[in-house]
Design a protein around this motif. Sequence first.
Motif, short mmCIF file in Angstrom:
data_model
loop_
_atom_site.label_atom_id
_atom_site.label_comp_id
_atom_site.label_asym_id
_atom_site.label_seq_id
_atom_site.Cartn_x
_atom_site.Cartn_y
_atom_site.Cartn_z
N VAL A 36 0.93 -1.32 0.08
CA VAL A 36 0.16 0.40 -0.07
C VAL A 36 1.00 1.01 0.15
O VAL A 36 0.43 2.45 -0.67
CB VAL A 36 -0.88 -0.20 1.16
N PRO A 37 1.99 1.34 1.05
CA PRO A 37 2.51 2.85 0.76
C PRO A 37 3.03 2.95 -0.76
O PRO A 37 3.00 4.10 -1.02
CB PRO A 37 3.55 2.74 1.48
N GLY A 38 3.83 1.88 -1.07
CA GLY A 38 4.43 2.61 -2.51
C GLY A 38 3.31 2.54 -3.34
O GLY A 38 3.07 3.34 -4.74
N LEU A 39 2.14 1.95 -3.37
CA LEU A 39 1.18 2.04 -4.12
C LEU A 39 0.42 3.68 -4.12
O LEU A 39 0.44 3.99 -5.05
CB LEU A 39 0.18 1.21 -3.78
N LEU A 40 0.49 4.21 -2.58
CA LEU A 40 -0.41 5.55 -3.07
C LEU A 40 0.55 6.55 -3.22
O LEU A 40 0.82 7.26 -3.85
CB LEU A 40 0.17 5.57 -0.95
N ALA A 41 2.07 6.13 -3.23
CA ALA A 41 3.27 6.69 -3.65
C ALA A 41 3.42 7.28 -5.23
O ALA A 41 3.42 8.00 -6.23
CB ALA A 41 4.86 6.42 -3.55
N LEU A 42 2.34 5.89 -5.37
CA LEU A 42 2.67 5.54 -6.99
C LEU A 42 1.45 7.13 -7.71
O LEU A 42 1.47 7.50 -8.61
CB LEU A 42 2.21 4.48 -7.08
#
Lengths: 515, 340
Positions: B38-44
């Motif tokens: 999720v954190p990576g997804l949000l950053a994306l």
Amino acid sequence: MTTLPGRFPGGLELEGHKSLANQCPIRFAGLPPRLLFPLRQRNGENARALVSIGDLVRRGSVIAGGNQSLDPPIHASSSGRVIAIEDHGMAHPAGISSRCIIIETDGLDESIAALPALDTTHCSPESLLDRLHEAGIVGLGGAGFPTAAKLLKGKTAIDTLILNGAECEPYIACDDRLLRERANEVLQGAALLQRCLGCRTTLIAVEGDMRLAWQALKAAQSAGDFDFIQIIQVPSRYPAGGERQLIQLLTGREVPSGALPAAIGVICQNVATVAAIYRAAAHGEILDSRIVTVTGAGVQTPQNLEVRLGTPIGFLIEQCGGYTGQAHGLIVGGPMMGYTVNSDAIPVTKPVNAILVTGAGSPATIPDPQPCIRCGACAEACPASLLPQQLYWHTHAQQLQRALDYHLLDCIECGCCDAVCPSHIPLVHEFRQAKQASLSQQRARDSAAHARMRFEARQARKEQEQRDRELAAQRRKASLGGHASPKIQEALERARQKRAKQNESLASETTHNDP
Amino acid sequence: MTHNPLPVERRFTHDLSSRVTAGHQVRDVMWAVIAALVPGLLALIWQSGPGVLVQCSLAVASALIGESMALKLRSRPARPSLNDLSAMVTAILLGLSVPGLAPWWVITLGTLFAILLGKQVYGGLGCNPFNPAMVGYAILLVSFPQEMTHWPAEPVGLGETLHAIFGEMDSHRPDALAMATPLDASRTPPAMGHSTATPGGLVPASHSDSWVNLGYLLGGLWLLRRKLIDGRISAGVLAGLTACALGFYLEDSSRYPSPAFHLFSGATMLAAFFIATDPVSAATTPRGRWIYAAGIGVLIYVIRTWGGYPDGVAFAVLLMNLTAPTLDHFTRPRAYGHPR
Ligand code: SF4
Ligand code: SF4
């Protein structure tokens, strides 16, 4: 806790569940209406029944005897009448049944005269071994190996005696209670064994969380003259009490694959066995009862019972207030190394250290196995540094030889791999079966080899006879002149018979010499 | 003396279900992996717009359909396999890897490839020698290089995104389709090296990349803390990559970007914590895993720097997948009681 010389890889920190059963003192379970004594011995053959239906027996009577086996004789554990000798389920991982002597107890519990006491400070090692056999002592830690044979096995000098009180398997608390209540007997037994084995070091290991047992041992040590015994706490990490892991922890040494601990000068004995050894020597007591932990969510009042051998499991459950509503599975031993049995009519035998009645859903009822995802958790948990996933791959594909290459036989069946497998694959179950298969293959090979030897011996005998006949014929020819006296003829004939007999006994020896 | 009556025999079933479980369940692990993404997804999303969400949803839908179909064809029950969530993880990894504005059929095809050719043809989860998501990615990259290598340089609005994804082919595309994909190699022709290697090398070329990598790193560390992935693999990948990058950077810092650049660009963190750590296609022995992971790290560097393919991670992982059985064979641990 002092630092130990060694450590073992893998293993698990498991919830102990010991307090279920270890809170109250050991209690005598009482005499059941019936006692059952399976005749099956470790070598798979039945012991010879020495009683017949209708015979009256007393506590301590020998009712069956060894049959080409190291196993000690079987004793009746109370008085009564033999009512049947028939097949009945027994406690065995493979769920087999065995011919059993069934005794209806008379409630009088009359004993035969006890064996004479040995002088524990001076008796010879040989007399002790004889006594252990006579008194029916076998390992009480779960393996049930005849103790006299185990002590005799040491061809190398034994320098270290280890008393295993590290009861690492969850739920089981019989050694814990034994140490708390009878620490003195254990220490006495240790002294006796140390003297007879002539070893330098004697260690008693208890788990770190068996604090009261440790205190009891310490108290008994300072009360008696036992300063030569070291009492050591080992980490509460399963399987710290596994024989090979315990040796690794306490000595830093590994038992070579396929060898016994004696190969590195170590003998390991369970504490309950040592107490039984002491009682057999000092009081002439026969091993006809043992402590059994009856526990689990499926039992009303879990506790440790002093149980006469041959008592059906169901009777013990009754003594513990019966089953609870959620009783679900019946396990002999603990949840890690134990095995399920399908009936509570099965009798307690010497290796049965615990009866675990699981409650529905506890330990968590496990879903069906899923495919192996090669996560390696099993290898990480394996105290023998095996690769269970590879073993499983090969045993599952029936590639026994490959599994053996991956050291199947070094698996101690501790169940750590099972417990961590996220796919819930019954790995140990698989390994046990594969080991059985490999064992029977080995047996088949051995018996083929025996048959070949027998055949060759017979061939040799025939040839010898042929040669003898020819020789005799030549002699007869030569003696046509009447030189050879009938006496010489007779002697020749005797010699020939003797040779034939020798060949025969050679052949039969090779058949019966099953190790 | 009175006797107790004979107890009534009670019978039990032999079942293997009364065992201790001390580990994780596959399903729980997969859930955690998804959560950790999720954190990576949000950053994306923050860096390049909601396209990635659409791609992930498309991927998950195709994966579930593809998996059910395949199981039906193999006449296996669908429930247990769908339940283990592994197909969903594969799909999401792929959804995160394709460009946010790639047309819908790219991700759909890719996911079907991943599930069918990457996993089910081998017999389902556990039997696949290659990482399914990377199989899907590699096929896409080879088949649709055009669609696979364009990534929005700055956030694109939802309307535009949907239009790009579902619009007619050849409809006009937003202008900002100029960047390499996360999995894309920062192949470093000298010119690029100059423009990227800022002094100290701490601030990598692509701002957005480093945020996304940070997001994955965060999720990865959480998985590590919960002992759900093998830290040896993550550490090995990062160590392999760093060692190569450092060597060449020290050799000639004007030509080769810094290790920090490599660590925080492309799909480095995704590879180290989410892709290489897929146990099914990795080596299983402890030493084998070190070698396997370091190999991936080195190969990422090699492919990024000199490779003909624009992408480092997918091919590095697939190549090392190939070596896993051999690695396992030669790195068997010494079993108890066997000579050292
Ligand atoms: S723990 Fe289970 S799933 Fe994981 S590698 Fe071992 S057998 Fe396979
Ligand atoms: S049961 Fe055997 S394979 Fe499994 S962990 Fe124990 S020793 Fe290793």
